[in-house]
Design a protein around this motif. Structure first.
Motif, PDB file in Angstrom:
ATOM      1  N   PRO A   1      68.661  46.988  -7.294  1.00 50.40           N
ATOM      2  CA  PRO A   1      67.370  46.600  -7.888  1.00 50.40           C
ATOM      3  C   PRO A   1      67.091  45.106  -7.782  1.00 50.40           C
ATOM      4  CG  PRO A   1      68.983  47.019  -9.613  1.00 50.40           C
ATOM      5  CD  PRO A   1      69.636  47.386  -8.316  1.00 50.40           C
TER       6      PRO A   1
ATOM      7  N   LYS B   1      57.948  60.544  -3.703  1.00 46.36           N
ATOM      8  CA  LYS B   1      57.779  59.521  -4.744  1.00 46.36           C
ATOM      9  C   LYS B   1      58.818  58.419  -4.537  1.00 46.36           C
ATOM     10  CE  LYS B   1      55.957  62.603  -8.242  1.00 46.36           C
ATOM     11  NZ  LYS B   1      56.364  63.447  -9.362  1.00 46.36           N
ATOM     12  N   TYR B   2      58.397  57.214  -4.778  1.00 41.33           N
ATOM     13  CA  TYR B   2      59.268  56.049  -4.547  1.00 41.33           C
ATOM     14  C   TYR B   2      59.146  55.060  -5.706  1.00 41.33           C
ATOM     15  CZ  TYR B   2      58.920  57.855   0.227  1.00 41.33           C
ATOM     16  OH  TYR B   2      58.953  58.661   1.329  1.00 41.33           O
ATOM     17  N   ALA B   3      60.168  54.230  -5.893  1.00 42.51           N
ATOM     18  CA  ALA B   3      60.097  53.082  -6.809  1.00 42.51           C
ATOM     19  C   ALA B   3      60.721  51.904  -6.079  1.00 42.51           C
ATOM     20  CB  ALA B   3      60.840  53.384  -8.099  1.00 42.51           C
ATOM     21  N   TRP B   4      59.894  51.057  -5.476  1.00 40.05           N
ATOM     22  CA  TRP B   4      60.420  49.950  -4.668  1.00 40.05           C
ATOM     23  C   TRP B   4      60.783  48.768  -5.548  1.00 40.05           C
ATOM     24  CZ3 TRP B   4      55.671  52.257  -3.051  1.00 40.05           C
ATOM     25  CH2 TRP B   4      55.791  53.086  -1.933  1.00 40.05           C
ATOM     26  N   ALA B   5      61.928  48.173  -5.299  1.00 42.63           N
ATOM     27  CA  ALA B   5      62.276  46.915  -5.962  1.00 42.63           C
ATOM     28  C   ALA B   5      61.345  45.836  -5.411  1.00 42.63           C
ATOM     29  CB  ALA B   5      63.726  46.561  -5.678  1.00 42.63           C
ATOM     30  N   ALA B   6      60.750  45.060  -6.305  1.00 48.25           N
ATOM     31  CA  ALA B   6      59.851  43.996  -5.858  1.00 48.25           C
ATOM     32  C   ALA B   6      60.648  42.850  -5.234  1.00 48.25           C
ATOM     33  CB  ALA B   6      59.016  43.487  -7.023  1.00 48.25           C
TER      34      ALA B   6
ATOM     35  N   GLU C   1      65.619  53.964  -3.687  1.00 45.80           N
ATOM     36  CA  GLU C   1      64.205  53.808  -4.067  1.00 45.80           C
ATOM     37  C   GLU C   1      63.386  55.060  -3.805  1.00 45.80           C
ATOM     38  OE1 GLU C   1      62.968  50.197  -2.089  1.00 45.80           O
ATOM     39  OE2 GLU C   1      64.086  48.985  -3.531  1.00 45.80           O
ATOM     40  N   LEU C   2      63.993  56.026  -3.135  1.00 46.02           N
ATOM     41  CA  LEU C   2      63.319  57.311  -2.911  1.00 46.02           C
ATOM     42  C   LEU C   2      63.637  58.222  -4.093  1.00 46.02           C
ATOM     43  CD1 LEU C   2      61.849  59.506  -1.318  1.00 46.02           C
ATOM     44  CD2 LEU C   2      63.932  59.836   0.006  1.00 46.02           C
ATOM     45  N   LEU C   3      62.626  58.560  -4.867  1.00 45.68           N
ATOM     46  CA  LEU C   3      62.858  59.327  -6.097  1.00 45.68           C
ATOM     47  C   LEU C   3      62.903  60.831  -5.859  1.00 45.68           C
ATOM     48  CD1 LEU C   3      60.489  57.337  -8.496  1.00 45.68           C
ATOM     49  CD2 LEU C   3      62.888  56.899  -7.940  1.00 45.68           C
ATOM     50  N   THR C   4      62.434  61.264  -4.706  1.00 45.86           N
ATOM     51  CA  THR C   4      62.389  62.708  -4.429  1.00 45.86           C
ATOM     52  C   THR C   4      63.173  63.018  -3.157  1.00 45.86           C
ATOM     53  OG1 THR C   4      60.267  62.331  -3.339  1.00 45.86           O
ATOM     54  CG2 THR C   4      60.181  63.131  -5.608  1.00 45.86           C
TER      55      THR C   4
ATOM     56  N   VAL D   1      67.257  43.085  -5.201  1.00 43.03           N
ATOM     57  CA  VAL D   1      66.620  42.628  -3.964  1.00 43.03           C
ATOM     58  C   VAL D   1      65.669  43.692  -3.443  1.00 43.03           C
ATOM     59  CG1 VAL D   1      68.387  41.033  -3.109  1.00 43.03           C
ATOM     60  CG2 VAL D   1      68.635  43.474  -2.670  1.00 43.03           C
ATOM     61  N   ASN D   2      64.633  43.266  -2.747  1.00 43.12           N
ATOM     62  CA  ASN D   2      63.815  44.252  -2.047  1.00 43.12           C
ATOM     63  C   ASN D   2      64.445  44.505  -0.675  1.00 43.12           C
ATOM     64  OD1 ASN D   2      62.897  42.235  -0.261  1.00 43.12           O
ATOM     65  ND2 ASN D   2      61.056  41.857  -1.461  1.00 43.12           N
TER      66      ASN D   2
ATOM     67  N   LYS E   1      67.873  51.980   1.829  1.00 41.12           N
ATOM     68  CA  LYS E   1      67.394  51.593   0.493  1.00 41.12           C
ATOM     69  C   LYS E   1      67.042  52.901  -0.202  1.00 41.12           C
ATOM     70  CE  LYS E   1      66.380  47.599  -1.729  1.00 41.12           C
ATOM     71  NZ  LYS E   1      66.484  47.473  -3.198  1.00 41.12           N
TER      72      LYS E   1
END
Lengths: 173, 388
Positions: B19, A36-41, B114-117, B21-22, B111
């Motif tokens: 958060p 699962k991921y949550a990418w910053a836009a 951004e990996l939640l698991t 920047v991508n 980054k």
């Protein structure tokens, strides 16, 4: 489908025939991938999503090559320069390319084809547009170069996603 | 054969979250700095671009295809190394050595916020047939492997838990002198012990916290670099890497992967007595004991000696061995595949005399070592030097 095959008695009289399921438990190990991921836009894309909620399409201009990048990016990949200016686009454009898609994700043939394509926006040069669906148009009427306009979801249903645009339809005079 | 110099470096600060920047914007920021320092335009001057990334960390497949834009590499030769930043550096080094490329860029980033698991992805790196079911059955955090390795290392060398905990104390403190490092802190041994066992004998605060960040290196053939700049150059004098068998139960107690990588790099660089010939040292310390194990593997101490060096104050800016003055992974954060380039960055800054409050006077030769992290045993070692 398969022809029924007759096996003789087991060669080892003390053994028994293994069912396919039993066999699979020792020939294969199954697992799911819990990723699962949550990418910053990011700076540019966050504002793009915010403006979609407002029913607006926004790009970023590169001062060096004068392209307007949609969706917006903070740097131009051709010039390797920061983009300099937000540009509000009217949302209208032309079909740059399209495909009438008859196969779904599970590789099944579908009756009502899905119309997908790329829209080049008015106010931005070619190859700076976005991908989307087409609607309110018969597949055989879709043409490269056809003028189109966005059909938005009602304001209260928009969430800040590219799907806030339902589809593009032929532009009405 | 032609030599290889570091023409420019660039890095973002390392932080626990990014958060704002991508990942493309993060990489772009580091790349812009590296190119400005090198005095080059990537659209014109760079012959090849190397990115270090792994699809599961990024969250989408065929990440290789996403590397050009943020480096200025569109429509140019690009490639991705599925490995640590030092392995990417080795690739760029070889590309220049062939004579086909004059200027090559290496990028590595994390980054990981951004990996939640994260834990599950680490678990996916276990052998799926035998090892993974054992982790999955009782839902044990996969870092228990670090506990296994540490226990074996302590048993084999006589190193003590206290000596390992001192590494965490040192490196968090040294990070206070590094403006890029997010985890600087003044802690005592007591606090490390008080954090409690995570996986015996490993304590919670002996484990590096993860961080986001990006580092970009511009390498150039020596004759090109000398023409482009009058500044003293840092050269890559040797680089090596090696991988142990992935079987966890077959793992050595002495970080053999690092020893073999070091032997390869030392042979190229003409290092026969690392303790005497090398002025600054950056070794991987995602788990505090790893610093001691790696120092021994790289020949700075005999087995079991590194812990005593830590205890006698021999490791650090005021000690005999200038180790992990950047703060290491404990201080800078676990930067995943970028960890090795963070170490290389510190060595370059030290050799140029640009390391600020943590500067080692007259540093001329430095070594950076990486380890790809659990559960596997891949390491790389790079030797850098000034020649002026």
């Amino acid at each position: 489908m398969s022809k029924k095959t007759e096996f003789g008695p087991p060669l080892n009289p003390r053994g028994r025939r293994l069912e396919a399921k039993e066999l699979e438990s020792i020939t294969h190990v199954r697992a799911k991938v819990p990723a699962k991921y949550a990418w910053a836009a990011g700076t540019a894309m966050s504002r793009f999503l915010e403006e979609l909620k407002n029913g607006k399409i926004i790009g970023r201009r590169c001062a060096r090559c004068d392209r307007v990048l949609v969706p917006p990016r903070m740097f131009c990949e051709r010039c390797f320069q920061p983009t300099t200016e937000w540009v509000y686009l009217p949302g209208t454009g032309v079909v740059e390319t399209f495909s009438i898609s008859y196969i779904d994700t599970n590789a099944n043939r579908i009756k009502e084809p899905i119309l997908v394509g790329v829209i080049a926006f008015d106010g931005a040069p070619p190859h700076c547009g976005i991908m989307h669906y087409f609607g309110e148009v018969k597949p055989e009427e879709l043409k490269i170069g056809m003028p189109v306009e966005p059909v938005w979801k009602p304001k209260e249903e928009r969430v800040g996603s590219v799907l806030d645009i339902k589809y593009f339809r032929p532009r009405r005079k | 054969m032609r030599d290889v110099a570091v023409l420019g470096v660039g890095a973002t600060a390392f932080t626990s979250q990014t958060p704002e920047v991508n990942w493309k914007e993060l990489i772009y920021d580091a790349a812009v700095k590296a190119y400005a320092e090198a005095g080059i335009d990537p659209r014109r001057d760079v012959d090849s671009f190397v990115t270090c990334a792994e699809d599961y960390w990024e969250g989408f497949s065929i990440f290789d295809e996403f590397t050009p834009d943020q480096l200025g590499g569109a429509l140019r030769p690009t490639m991705t190394v599925c490995g640590d930043g030092l392995q990417g550096l080795a690739t760029a080094y070889m590309q220049i050595k062939t004579g086909m490329f004059n200027i090559v860029v290496v990028e590595a980033h994390s980054k990981i916020s951004e990996l939640l698991t994260y834990e599950h992805i680490v678990e996916l790196a276990f052998d799926p047939i035998y090892e993974r079911p054992l982790s999955a059955e009782r839902e044990v955090h996969p870092y228990y492997v670090a506990g296994l390795e540490m226990n074996l290392y302590l048993h084999a060398t006589g190193t003590t838990e206290e000596q390992c905990a001192l590494v965490a104390v040192h490196n968090r403190r040294q990070a206070l002198n590094n403006p890029l490092a997010p985890y600087g802190a003044r802690l005592g041994l007591q606090e490390i012990f008080h954090s409690g066992y995570a996986f015996t004998p490993l304590k919670k605060w002996e484990i590096a916290s993860r961080a986001d960040g990006c580092i970009v290196f511009v390498l150039a053939a020596g004759e090109i670099a000398r023409r482009l700049t009058k500044k003293p150059l840092v050269y890559v004098e040797g680089i090596g890497w090696s991988s142990e068998s992935p079987w966890i139960s077959a793992r050595s107690a002495d970080a053999s992967y690092a020893r073999h990588a070091a032997q390869m790099a030392y042979r190229q660089a003409g290092i026969t007595n690392p303790r005497r010939q090398i002025d600054v040292i950056e070794v991987e310390d995602r788990f505090a004991f790893k610093e001691l194990q790696h120092l021994e593997a790289l020949g700075f101490a005999r087995p079991g000696e590194a812990g005593w060096l830590a205890q006698s104050g021999a490791l650090g800016l005021d000690g005999e061995l200038k180790v992990n003055l950047s703060g290491g992974s404990l201080g800078c954060g676990d930067l995943i595949e970028a960890s090795g380039l963070q170490r290389a960055l510190e060595i370059v800054l030290q050799l140029r005399g640009e390391a600020g409050a943590r500067q080692v006077p007259n540093a001329r030769v430095g070594v950076a070592q990486s380890w790809r992290g659990l559960p596997h045993g891949t390491g790389a070692v790079a030797v850098f030097a000034r020649r002026d």
